[in-house]
Design a protein around this motif. Structure first.
Motif, mmCIF file in Angstrom:
data_model
loop_
_atom_site.group_PDB
_atom_site.id
_atom_site.type_symbol
_atom_site.label_atom_id
_atom_site.label_comp_id
_atom_site.label_asym_id
_atom_site.label_seq_id
_atom_site.Cartn_x
_atom_site.Cartn_y
_atom_site.Cartn_z
ATOM 1 N N CYS A 105 -7.603 -2.739 38.575
ATOM 2 C CA CYS A 105 -6.524 -3.637 38.990
ATOM 3 C C CYS A 105 -6.381 -4.818 38.033
ATOM 4 C CB CYS A 105 -6.790 -4.137 40.397
ATOM 5 S SG CYS A 105 -6.644 -2.869 41.673
ATOM 6 N N ARG A 145 -3.320 -3.685 36.327
ATOM 7 C CA ARG A 145 -2.426 -4.137 37.397
ATOM 8 C C ARG A 145 -1.855 -2.921 38.124
ATOM 9 N NH1 ARG A 145 -3.270 -9.177 39.179
ATOM 10 N NH2 ARG A 145 -4.441 -10.119 37.494
ATOM 11 N N ARG A 188 6.051 -2.714 37.821
ATOM 12 C CA ARG A 188 5.490 -3.448 36.685
ATOM 13 C C ARG A 188 6.518 -3.678 35.580
ATOM 14 N NH1 ARG A 188 0.092 -0.684 34.610
ATOM 15 N NH2 ARG A 188 1.695 0.870 34.201
ATOM 16 N N ARG A 223 5.505 -9.100 37.510
ATOM 17 C CA ARG A 223 4.065 -9.035 37.698
ATOM 18 C C ARG A 223 3.699 -8.489 39.070
ATOM 19 N NH1 ARG A 223 -0.162 -14.020 38.182
ATOM 20 N NH2 ARG A 223 -2.085 -12.793 38.041
#
Length: 204
Positions: free
Chosen positions: A95, A99, A136, A140
């Motif tokens: 993560c 992300r 994404r 963000r």
């Protein structure tokens, strides 16, 4: 509900839940639920995952920050299992670097953005991964310090190493260009039997 044959509907009704029927498949069911939602924010939460305390305020605060388009909670296994700390660290690393949270962390986003993207892609597997990758591209995706507690059943029943290798093989196949449909069929053929409660079962 996608046509369950157990006591799901009776139990849900006894607790005052609103019952929504949809085609089998997690993506189609989540899209059906989202289409009936009226709030500004959406949270998609697996049945075996508990959100952190104060999750509603937390979601609102995160999504009101500039540049944040979506988010998920941190990952924590609820029941003891071998190598739980290692599993949680690997998820945290994924993560933090990519992300790329998964559905078992509770995905949240604004309702209007979700609808603009067309909702979850109706694939039998990896619908959460594909949606997060689309998000994404727009901004963000945040991972909160607060953690959701999710069941460790799959890790216990499948074995930590085998489950990790299974997940890794699925991701490698997808990134190599194999379709989610073909991956799902391959998984079922290897297992010989697809259990209804398995998240990778396309009949779910």
């Amino acid at each position: 509900d996608g046509g369950s044959g157990d006591e799901t509907l009776a139990i849900a009704s006894s607790h005052g839940a609103r019952i929504v029927s949809a085609d089998r498949g997690r993506a189609s069911q989540m899209n059906a639920g989202a289409s009936l939602a009226s709030g500004e924010y959406l949270l998609f939460l697996h049945a075996d995952t508990d959100p952190p305390e104060g999750f509603a305020s937390l979601i609102r605060e995160e999504l009101d920050r500039p540049g944040i388009v979506a988010g998920a909670f941190g990952f924590h296994l609820r029941e003891p299992v071998c190598c739980a700390g290692l599993i949680e660290s690997l998820v945290s690393l994924r993560c933090r670097i990519l992300r790329l949270p998964y559905g078992d962390q509770g995905l949240f986003m604004r309702r209007d953005l979700f609808l603009t993207l067309g909702g979850y892609p109706e694939h039998p597997i990896l619908e959460d991964l594909i949606l997060v990758r689309r998000l994404r591209n727009l901004g963000r995706v945040v991972i909160t310090r607060e953690k959701a507690r999710t069941s460790s059943r799959r890790w216990r029943e499948g074995g930590v190493v085998a489950t990790f290798l299974r997940h890794s093989a699925i991701l490698l196949a997808y990134h190599a260009g194999v379709s989610p449909e073909r991956i799902a069929v391959s998984i079922i053929s290897r297992d010989n039997k697809c259990r209804g409660r398995d998240i990778y079962c396309p009949e779910r």
